[in-house]
Design a protein around this motif. Structure first.
Motif, mmCIF file in Angstrom:
data_model
loop_
_atom_site.group_PDB
_atom_site.id
_atom_site.type_symbol
_atom_site.label_atom_id
_atom_site.label_comp_id
_atom_site.label_asym_id
_atom_site.label_seq_id
_atom_site.Cartn_x
_atom_site.Cartn_y
_atom_site.Cartn_z
ATOM 1 N N ASP A 153 0.830 -1.205 0.000
ATOM 2 C CA ASP A 153 0.000 0.000 0.000
ATOM 3 C C ASP A 153 0.864 1.254 0.000
ATOM 4 O OD1 ASP A 153 -2.855 1.088 0.341
ATOM 5 O OD2 ASP A 153 -1.777 2.083 1.976
ATOM 6 N N TYR A 191 -5.232 -1.585 -8.509
ATOM 7 C CA TYR A 191 -5.369 -1.193 -7.109
ATOM 8 C C TYR A 191 -6.506 -0.198 -6.915
ATOM 9 C CZ TYR A 191 -3.395 -1.034 -2.386
ATOM 10 O OH TYR A 191 -3.184 -1.191 -1.032
ATOM 11 N N LEU A 400 -5.347 -4.914 1.418
ATOM 12 C CA LEU A 400 -4.575 -4.881 0.176
ATOM 13 C C LEU A 400 -5.568 -4.936 -0.988
ATOM 14 C CD1 LEU A 400 -1.793 -7.484 1.114
ATOM 15 C CD2 LEU A 400 -1.583 -4.996 1.138
#
Length: 473
Positions: A153, A191, A400
Motif C-alpha cells: 500500500d 489497485y 490490500l
C-alpha cells in the motif's frame, strides 16, 4: 543513416584480433555513453503517503528525472526486487536521447533514503578498498521499526504521488517496471485507491521481464501472513516478526553486502584494471572490474534474477558450480583462481555481450541514484505474496485492495529477456485474463538484468514505437 553510421564501426571492430577487438568495443561503448550522459537528470524528493510512526522526512516519494522539465509525455519506471532508480540510468537516457520530448522518471522507493552514499562518492581508492573489505555501519533492525509498515500500500501510494504530479504536466502518463517492478505495474493498475482504480491515472503499462504473479508462490493463509511462510525466495518473515526482521538480510543480499558491492563498483569505475582489494569480493587475485562482474555475470551469478551478460573473465580457471544450478541458474561456473598465477583474473569484452561492463559499473552509483536498494523492506515481499494478482474474496481484500484485472483495458507492452525470468507465453497468459491489448517482444541473448542496462537501444526503440500511437496532443 544513423543506424548505418553506428553499424560500420562495429563491423570493423569485430574483424580485428581478439585483444584489439576488446579495445575497439570498449572505445565504441565509451563514445555512446558520452552521448547518453548529456541527457539532463535531477533527483526529486517530495511528500509521499504519511505513515504513522515513520519519521516525516521518510514519508517521501522519490524520483530520478531524466529529460525535459515540461515534457509531452512522462514514463515512470519502478525498479525490481532489491533494485534502485539507478538500475534504469542507461535505459532512461537512451529513451530521452531518442525522443527529447519524453521525460523518464525512475522511482526510488522510500527505503533508499536510509542509505549513506557520501563515503562512496567522496572516498578515494584506499577508503573504497576498506569499505569493500569491512562494509559500512548499517542500521540495526531496532532502529527502523517503522519499516514494518512499508508494504504494498505504501509503495503504490508513494508511486501514485509522482504519477499525479506528472499528470499536472501532461495527460500522456505511462508507468512501467522491471522484474518485480513489472509486478507492481500491473498491481498499480488494479489497485483501489479509495474508490479510484490506478488504471485511470495512466495510458498504458510496460512490463520488463516481470508481470503480476511473478514469484508469488502459493496463496498465503492469515496465519502464514502473521507468523511467516516460505516463498520462492526463501523464508518470509510474518507480520508479527517484521520488527525483528524489517529488511532483507540474506546470504545473497544484505545492507552490508550492498554497501560493499557499491564500493567495488566504484573502484571498478575509477580503476578497472587495478588489483581488487584482498579479502574483498573475489576469493582470488582479480582486477577491480573482474571482482565486480564475476558476482553478476550469468556464467557465475548465484541467482538467475541477479544475472547479466557483460563479457567474460580472462586468465580464469573454473569448474562447474552445482549449487547455482540447484538455485535455478544455468550452466554456471565457479572461478577457482587465476590460470596464470603471475597475473590476476581480468575482465574482457566480447561480441556476444549484451551489456558493457565498464559502463555498468560507472552507472552503478551516481550522485542521483544507486543500482540497489540496500534496505529492502520484507513487508513489501510479504504483501506481494498475499496479494498475488487479486485479493477479492481473500482475507486481504480490505487491507490490500487489489481488484480483478478482468476489466483492464489499458494497452500493455511486455518485453521478456530471452534468458531471463519471463516469456512471451506468460505475458499472453496474463493478458488473456484481461481486456488489454498486448504487444510482446523478446530481447535475444539477454539475461534478466540486461533489459535495462543493454548497450544497444532495442528496448528503448520498442518502448518508443509502442508509446507513439498512444500519446495524444
Amino acid at each position: 543513416m544513423r543506424r548505418a553510421s553506428l553499424l560500420l564501426p562495429l563491423l570493423g571492430a569485430l574483424s580485428l584480433p581478439a585483444a584489439a577487438q576488446d579495445a575497439a568495443l570498449d572505445d565504441l561503448n565509451a563514445q555512446a555513453a558520452a552521448t547518453l550522459n548529456l541527457v539532463p537528470v535531477t533527483r526529486v524528493v517530495r511528500s509521499g503517503t504519511p505513515v504513522p510512526g515513520t519519521p516525516t522526512d521518510l514519508n517521501a516519494s522519490v524520483t530520478v528525472r531524466y529529460g525535459p522539465a515540461k515534457p509531452a509525455a512522462v514514463l515512470l519506471l519502478m525498479p525490481g526486487y532489491l533494485g534502485g532508480a539507478g538500475s534504469f540510468d542507461r535505459l532512461a537516457r537512451q529513451l530521452v536521447n531518442l525522443d527529447p520530448t519524453l521525460a523518464v522518471w525512475a522511482v526510488d522507493r522510500r527505503a533508499n533514503l536510509l542509505e549513506d552514499h557520501a563515503p562512496l562518492l567522496t572516498g578515494g581508492a584506499p577508503q573504497l578498498a576498506q569499505i569493500v573489505q569491512r562494509g559500512l555501519p548499517t542500521r540495526a533492525p531496532a532502529s527502523v521499526p517503522f519499516m514494518k509498515d512499508w508494504g504494498l500500500d505504501v509503495t503504490l501510494r508513494d508511486w501514485r504521488a509522482a504519477v499525479l504530479e506528472a499528470r499536472t504536466l501532461t495527460p500522456n502518463v505511462f508507468i512501467g517496471g522491471h522484474s518485480m517492478g513489472g509486478t507492481l505495474t500491473g498491481l498499480y493498475a488494479s489497485y483501489d485507491f479509495r474508490g479510484t482504480r490506478g488504471a485511470k491515472d495512466v495510458r498504458g503499462l510496460i512490463m520488463l521481464d516481470g508481470l503480476p504473479g511473478l514469484m508469488s508462490g502459493k496463496a498465503l493463509t492469515t496465519d502464514q501472513y502473521e507468523q511467516g511462510a516460505m516463498n520462492p525466495l526463501g523464508p518470509l518473515p510474518g507480520l508479527n516478526t517484521l520488527t525483528r526482521s524489517p529488511y532483507v538480510d540474506a546470504l545473497y543480499f544484505s545492507p552490508a553486502l550492498a554497501a560493499r558491492a557499491a564500493a567495488q563498483a566504484r573502484l571498478a569505475a575509477l580503476q578497472p584494471d587495478a588489483p581488487a582489494p584482498q579479502n574483498g569480493f573475489a576469493a582470488f587475485p582479480a582486477t577491480n572490474l573482474a571482482a565486480a562482474m564475476t558476482r553478476l555475470d550469468q556464467r557465475y551469478a548465484l541467482l538467475p534474477f541477479l544475472a547479466i551478460r557483460a563479457g567474460h573473465a580472462t586468465n580464469a580457471a573454473d569448474a562447474p558450480y552445482l549449487l547455482n544450478r540447484v538455485l535455478g541458474a544455468r550452466d554456471t561456473r565457479w572461478i577457482t583462481g587465476a590460470a596464470d598465477p603471475a597475473r590476476p583474473v581480468g575482465w574482457g569484452s566480447e561480441a556476444g555481450q549484451v551489456t558493457d561492463a565498464r559502463d555498468f559499473v560507472r552507472r552503478y552509483l551516481t550522485p542521483q541514484s544507486d543500482y540497489a536498494e540496500w534496505y529492502f523492506p520484507n513487508r513489501l515481499t510479504l504483501d506481494l505474496a498475499a496479494a498475488r494478482t487479486d485479493t477479492t474474496g481473500t482475507p486481504f481484500e480490505k487491507t490490500l485492495p487489489v481488484r480483478s484485472a478482468r476489466d483492464l483495458t489499458l494497452p500493455v507492452l511486455g518485453i521478456a529477456a530471452e534468458q531471463g525470468v519471463t516469456t512471451e507465453t506468460q505475458f499472453r497468459e496474463y493478458a488473456a485474463g484481461t481486456r488489454a491489448p498486448l504487444t510482446v517482444r523478446t530481447l535475444k541473448g539477454a539475461a534478466h538484468l540486461d533489459i535495462t542496462t543493454a548497450s544497444g537501444d532495442q528496448v528503448a526503440r520498442w518502448i518508443l514505437d509502442w508509446l507513439r500511437p498512444l500519446r495524444r496532443a
